[in-house]
Write an enzyme that holds these catalytic residues in place. Sequence first.
Site, PDB file in Angstrom:
ATOM      1  N   ARG A 210      40.844  43.087  34.524  1.00  0.00           N
ATOM      2  CA  ARG A 210      41.792  43.659  33.570  1.00  0.00           C
ATOM      3  C   ARG A 210      42.027  42.671  32.431  1.00  0.00           C
ATOM      4  O   ARG A 210      41.850  41.463  32.586  1.00  0.00           O
ATOM      5  CB  ARG A 210      43.121  43.975  34.255  1.00  0.00           C
ATOM      6  CG  ARG A 210      43.022  45.004  35.377  1.00  0.00           C
ATOM      7  CD  ARG A 210      44.363  45.172  36.082  1.00  0.00           C
ATOM      8  NE  ARG A 210      44.303  46.156  37.154  1.00  0.00           N
ATOM      9  CZ  ARG A 210      43.958  45.877  38.408  1.00  0.00           C
ATOM     10  NH1 ARG A 210      43.643  44.625  38.745  1.00  0.00           N
ATOM     11  NH2 ARG A 210      43.929  46.835  39.318  1.00  0.00           N
ATOM     12  N   LYS A 234      47.322  42.521  40.068  1.00  0.00           N
ATOM     13  CA  LYS A 234      48.619  43.188  40.034  1.00  0.00           C
ATOM     14  C   LYS A 234      49.375  42.880  41.315  1.00  0.00           C
ATOM     15  O   LYS A 234      48.800  42.874  42.393  1.00  0.00           O
ATOM     16  CB  LYS A 234      48.429  44.701  39.901  1.00  0.00           C
ATOM     17  CG  LYS A 234      48.091  45.174  38.495  1.00  0.00           C
ATOM     18  CD  LYS A 234      48.079  46.690  38.430  1.00  0.00           C
ATOM     19  CE  LYS A 234      47.890  47.192  37.008  1.00  0.00           C
ATOM     20  NZ  LYS A 234      47.894  48.670  36.945  1.00  0.00           N
ATOM     21  N   HIS A 306      39.873  48.008  28.375  1.00  0.00           N
ATOM     22  CA  HIS A 306      39.810  48.751  29.637  1.00  0.00           C
ATOM     23  C   HIS A 306      38.516  49.554  29.735  1.00  0.00           C
ATOM     24  O   HIS A 306      38.006  49.775  30.842  1.00  0.00           O
ATOM     25  CB  HIS A 306      41.014  49.679  29.772  1.00  0.00           C
ATOM     26  CG  HIS A 306      41.322  50.050  31.192  1.00  0.00           C
ATOM     27  ND1 HIS A 306      41.833  49.139  32.104  1.00  0.00           N
ATOM     28  CD2 HIS A 306      41.167  51.217  31.876  1.00  0.00           C
ATOM     29  CE1 HIS A 306      41.989  49.739  33.278  1.00  0.00           C
ATOM     30  NE2 HIS A 306      41.588  50.999  33.166  1.00  0.00           N
ATOM     31  N   ARG A 309      35.971  47.442  31.244  1.00  0.00           N
ATOM     32  CA  ARG A 309      36.152  47.450  32.708  1.00  0.00           C
ATOM     33  C   ARG A 309      35.477  48.686  33.309  1.00  0.00           C
ATOM     34  O   ARG A 309      34.777  48.590  34.320  1.00  0.00           O
ATOM     35  CB  ARG A 309      37.651  47.434  33.014  1.00  0.00           C
ATOM     36  CG  ARG A 309      38.044  47.536  34.494  1.00  0.00           C
ATOM     37  CD  ARG A 309      39.552  47.318  34.583  1.00  0.00           C
ATOM     38  NE  ARG A 309      40.140  47.756  35.835  1.00  0.00           N
ATOM     39  CZ  ARG A 309      40.233  47.010  36.935  1.00  0.00           C
ATOM     40  NH1 ARG A 309      39.715  45.796  36.953  1.00  0.00           N
ATOM     41  NH2 ARG A 309      40.830  47.474  38.027  1.00  0.00           N
ATOM     42  N   HIS A 332      40.848  47.030  43.653  1.00  0.00           N
ATOM     43  CA  HIS A 332      41.562  48.204  44.148  1.00  0.00           C
ATOM     44  C   HIS A 332      41.563  48.210  45.671  1.00  0.00           C
ATOM     45  O   HIS A 332      40.563  47.869  46.305  1.00  0.00           O
ATOM     46  CB  HIS A 332      40.910  49.497  43.652  1.00  0.00           C
ATOM     47  CG  HIS A 332      41.072  49.743  42.190  1.00  0.00           C
ATOM     48  ND1 HIS A 332      42.300  49.741  41.568  1.00  0.00           N
ATOM     49  CD2 HIS A 332      40.161  50.000  41.215  1.00  0.00           C
ATOM     50  CE1 HIS A 332      42.139  49.984  40.281  1.00  0.00           C
ATOM     51  NE2 HIS A 332      40.855  50.147  40.037  1.00  0.00           N
ATOM     52  N   TYR A 341      33.663  57.034  38.699  1.00  0.00           N
ATOM     53  CA  TYR A 341      32.368  56.454  38.355  1.00  0.00           C
ATOM     54  C   TYR A 341      31.212  57.214  38.991  1.00  0.00           C
ATOM     55  O   TYR A 341      30.109  57.233  38.459  1.00  0.00           O
ATOM     56  CB  TYR A 341      32.351  54.969  38.735  1.00  0.00           C
ATOM     57  CG  TYR A 341      33.558  54.247  38.189  1.00  0.00           C
ATOM     58  CD1 TYR A 341      33.788  54.203  36.815  1.00  0.00           C
ATOM     59  CD2 TYR A 341      34.502  53.659  39.025  1.00  0.00           C
ATOM     60  CE1 TYR A 341      34.909  53.592  36.296  1.00  0.00           C
ATOM     61  CE2 TYR A 341      35.630  53.044  38.516  1.00  0.00           C
ATOM     62  CZ  TYR A 341      35.829  53.014  37.153  1.00  0.00           C
ATOM     63  OH  TYR A 341      36.943  52.415  36.636  1.00  0.00           O
TER      64      TYR A 341
END
Length: 356
Positions: A210, A234, A306, A309, A332, A341
């Site tokens: 990120r 995060k 982004h 990414r 994730h 994707y």
Amino acid sequence: MKRELLLEKIDELKEIMPWYVLEYYQSKLSVPYSFTTLYEYLKEYRRFLEWLLDSGVANCHHIAEIELSVLENLTKKDMEAFILYLRERPLLNANTRQNGVSQTTINRTLSALSSLFKYLTEEVENADGEPYFYRNVMKKVSTKKKKETLASRAENIKQKLFLGNETIEFLEYIDCEYQNKLSKRALAFFNKNKERDLAIIALLLASGVRLSEAVNLDLKDINLNVMVIDVTRKGGKRDSVNVASFAKPYLANYLDIRKNRYKAENQDIALFLSEYRGVPNRIDASSVEKMVAKYSQDFKVRVTPHKLRHTLATRLYDATKSQVLVSHQLGHASTQVTDLYTHIVNDEQKNALDKL
């Protein structure tokens, strides 16, 4: 936004906030939430608290005077009235005739408020070890998500990805061709930051981190020998992220010039630096966003960090067909978010078959 300016704006908002919002802010600093996130949250709280005053829900003159009991006794109807206000209020200083903010903005506002109310009703402890109150009105408020299938989202996104050879072509364009159309003044600025800009874009394309994770990297967090970076994900979790080898020469070139070009001393621990009046500072997210937009628009299509990414994630899935591997690379916990994707890659495969 420069870090110093960001902190100034945060301080301005803190001066007008109630004590419980200040406690929330201090608590989230320890998570840690980024200053950018907290600044955005504080702006949302100011908007909400000002509405409480203007609508008469809170009977006082300044938002700092709004009692906890006002939040505790808010009804679902109160929150619905606030959402309606957001939908219908005129947009100020905007180049649009549309009234009201977008659903995305409303969802962001409600997300910020949910975080505050969760803190007040579940996380904080008073002298008796209990939260300040228990009634969380935000649990009764639902958000409206944008209706879009994965296939539709994939179709919209893939036009802004640098897939296949375009990843390397984009970097080579910045390295060798972008400068050809610049004025002398613009060329001097470009040459000063060329190695840094290429290193940042190469890292984003080669790791999928990120934007916040990239700009918060310190010099100690990168190991070119094994092509691994240590990032803060995060929620404050530390993670080691592999970086594709094509980024190595760009990162190495930047590290070679970093100290002298940006006048970095031992105390300047940030990996990516900017310089203002001879003083090195950590580059801020806004500068990277503008930089990526500038180069990408000149190359093909204007994109955000982004989208870089997304580019890495799509290329990685195309090469491995493993959603687990892609989710781990992106940080994730679930593979659900990587479903996008598979749709992009499947569309690309179908297009290739149609050309046979």
